[in-house]
Design an enzyme around this catalytic site. Structure first.
Site, PDB file in Angstrom:
ATOM      1  N   TYR A 291       0.824  -1.202   0.000  1.00  9.50           N
ATOM      2  CA  TYR A 291       0.000   0.000   0.000  1.00  9.50           C
ATOM      3  C   TYR A 291       0.857   1.250   0.000  1.00  9.50           C
ATOM      4  CZ  TYR A 291       0.793   0.993   5.001  1.00  9.50           C
ATOM      5  OH  TYR A 291       1.352   1.326   6.207  1.00  9.50           O
TER       6      TYR A 291
ATOM      7  N   ARG B 144       8.329   4.195  -4.533  1.00 13.17           N
ATOM      8  CA  ARG B 144       8.398   3.180  -3.463  1.00 13.17           C
ATOM      9  C   ARG B 144       7.400   2.054  -3.726  1.00 13.17           C
ATOM     10  NH1 ARG B 144       7.549   5.086   2.596  1.00 13.17           N
ATOM     11  NH2 ARG B 144       5.437   5.367   1.808  1.00 13.17           N
TER      12      ARG B 144
ATOM     13  N   ARG C 185      -7.274 -20.755  -2.041  1.00  9.22           N
ATOM     14  CA  ARG C 185      -6.287 -20.554  -0.988  1.00  9.22           C
ATOM     15  C   ARG C 185      -5.141 -21.568  -1.068  1.00  9.22           C
ATOM     16  NH1 ARG C 185      -4.782 -21.943   4.107  1.00  9.22           N
ATOM     17  NH2 ARG C 185      -3.984 -20.246   5.391  1.00  9.22           N
TER      18      ARG C 185
ATOM     19  N   LYS D 235       6.467  -2.076   1.971  1.00  8.94           N
ATOM     20  CA  LYS D 235       5.278  -1.478   2.614  1.00  8.94           C
ATOM     21  C   LYS D 235       4.078  -2.406   2.444  1.00  8.94           C
ATOM     22  CE  LYS D 235       3.165   3.119   3.076  1.00  8.94           C
ATOM     23  NZ  LYS D 235       3.195   3.141   4.536  1.00  8.94           N
TER      24      LYS D 235
ATOM     25  N   GLU E  16      11.573   2.453  14.623  1.00  9.33           N
ATOM     26  CA  GLU E  16      10.695   3.527  14.142  1.00  9.33           C
ATOM     27  C   GLU E  16       9.405   3.498  14.941  1.00  9.33           C
ATOM     28  OE1 GLU E  16       9.714   2.631   9.992  1.00  9.33           O
ATOM     29  OE2 GLU E  16       9.793   0.504  10.457  1.00  9.33           O
TER      30      GLU E  16
HETATM   31  N1  PMP Z   1       7.490   3.779   9.132  1.00 10.88           N
HETATM   32  C1  PMP Z   1       6.370   3.031   9.126  1.00 10.88           C
HETATM   33  C2  PMP Z   1       6.369   1.727   9.825  1.00 10.88           C
HETATM   34  C3  PMP Z   1       5.211   3.500   8.474  1.00 10.88           C
HETATM   35  O1  PMP Z   1       4.091   2.746   8.465  1.00 10.88           O
HETATM   36  C4  PMP Z   1       5.236   4.766   7.847  1.00 10.88           C
HETATM   37  C5  PMP Z   1       4.022   5.334   7.172  1.00 10.88           C
HETATM   38  N2  PMP Z   1       3.368   4.463   6.371  1.00 10.88           N
HETATM   39  C6  PMP Z   1       6.428   5.510   7.883  1.00 10.88           C
HETATM   40  C7  PMP Z   1       7.539   4.976   8.533  1.00 10.88           C
HETATM   41  C8  PMP Z   1       6.536   6.858   7.235  1.00 10.88           C
HETATM   42  O2  PMP Z   1       6.616   6.763   5.851  1.00 10.88           O
HETATM   43  P1  PMP Z   1       6.102   7.914   4.886  1.00 10.88           P
HETATM   44  O3  PMP Z   1       6.851   9.157   5.280  1.00 10.88           O
HETATM   45  O4  PMP Z   1       6.447   7.460   3.543  1.00 10.88           O
HETATM   46  O5  PMP Z   1       4.636   8.054   5.142  1.00 10.88           O
END
Ligand code: PMP
Length: 285
Positions: A33, A52, A100, A149, A181
């Site tokens: 996503y 990305r 599945r 992502k 993070e």
């Molecule tokens: N780290 C994680 C785990 C996230 O889910 C996100 C946002 N989706 C970010 C960092 C920040 O990424 P961005 O600046 O591209 O939104």
């Protein structure tokens, strides 16, 4: 007004949009996503999110089911149809529907692509940015490819609930003694005149906002160190903040119950937020 969404080539009212129960996004979290913010009806950092997205798909051996031009057109059409002034566009692509099986379905199985908007009035002039947010620390128990992502967001959702239960707004995740993070954002501390944030690797998502903010910080002659930091360093920092597409730069004023610096949004975070908003509006499309 009924929200218009986009599903597999069609624009539909949200209550008429459907996806198969056999969709691998639903059964295996087999999808990726992106979230792009909208300010003044325009898309912020669209190209970064598109690049990305392609990378996430490639890492999972998935195709890009739509051209970059079409993707931009769908984003714009949804912003227009839903009259989004401030808000975001959510995009999800999965490996599609198949009986599945852990093994990926046969090549040529149509992928699923879904986009929808969320209106977020007051996103830029957010009261939360004036107040700053509180974070707690939790163990990072996610999988090892956080640079992709994917829609596999259960642990971040659990982390958000742990934060809520502790009276905080979000959680910073810690692995081997170092902060990776936030649950849905990149994490930063400021010590003296230096901004410190974890270096890029498979351990964190390569934030699009992170890349822009670090570029603007360097252009403004601020010092940047890309390395892991401990929670002790964070508690002892002069400032802390997070970045993401939906929060831009958001100050952190409390970590695990301790005030960061003066316990109020710091000057560097405020300045970076202003620079980010100004500069990214200039390139919004
Ligand atoms: N780290 C994680 C785990 C996230 O889910 C996100 C946002 N989706 C970010 C960092 C920040 O990424 P961005 O600046 O591209 O939104």
């Amino acid at each position: 007004m009924t929200r218009t969404v986009y599903v597999n080539g069609s624009y539909l009212p949200e209550n008429e949009a459907t996806v198969s129960i056999f969709d691998r996004g639903f059964l295996f979290a087999d999808g990726v996503y992106e979230v792009t913010s909208v300010l003044g009806g325009k898309l912020i950092d669209f190209d970064g999110h598109a690049v990305r997205l392609e990378r996430s798909l490639k890492e999972l051996d998935m195709e890009m089911p739509i051209t970059a031009e079409e993707l931009l057109e769908v984003h714009r059409e949804l912003v227009r149809a839903n009259e989004i002034d401030e808000g975001l566009v959510y995009l999800q692509i999965t490996r599609g529907a198949a009986d599945r099986d852990f093994a990926y379905p046969a090549e040529g199985t149509p992928q699923t692509i879904v986009l929808f908007t969320q209106a977020k009035p007051g996103l830029a002039n957010s009261p939360a940015a004036e107040k700053g947010m509180k974070v707690i620390s939790i163990e990072d128990q996610r999988w090892g490819r956080r640079d992709i992502k994917t829609v596999q967001l259960l642990y971040p959702a659990m982390g958000k609930m742990m934060a809520k239960a502790a009276g905080a707004d979000d959680a910073w995740m810690v692995e081997d003694g170092l902060v990776t993070e936030g649950t849905s954002n990149n994490a930063y501390i400021v010590k003296g005149d230096t901004i410190i944030t974890r270096h890029l690797s498979n351990d964190i998502l390569h934030g699009i906002t992170r890349a822009a903010v670090l570029r603007f910080a360097r252009e403004a002659q601020m010092k940047v160190e890309e390395r892991g930091f401990t929670m002790d360093e964070a508690k002892d920092a002069d400032e802390a903040f997070i970045t993401s597409a939906s929060t831009f730069v958001m100050p952190v004023v409390e970590i695990d119950g301790d005030a960061v610096g003066a316990g109020a949004p710091g000057p560097m975070a405020k300045r970076l937020r202003e620079i980010y908003l100004d500069e990214s509006l200039k390139t919004a499309i």
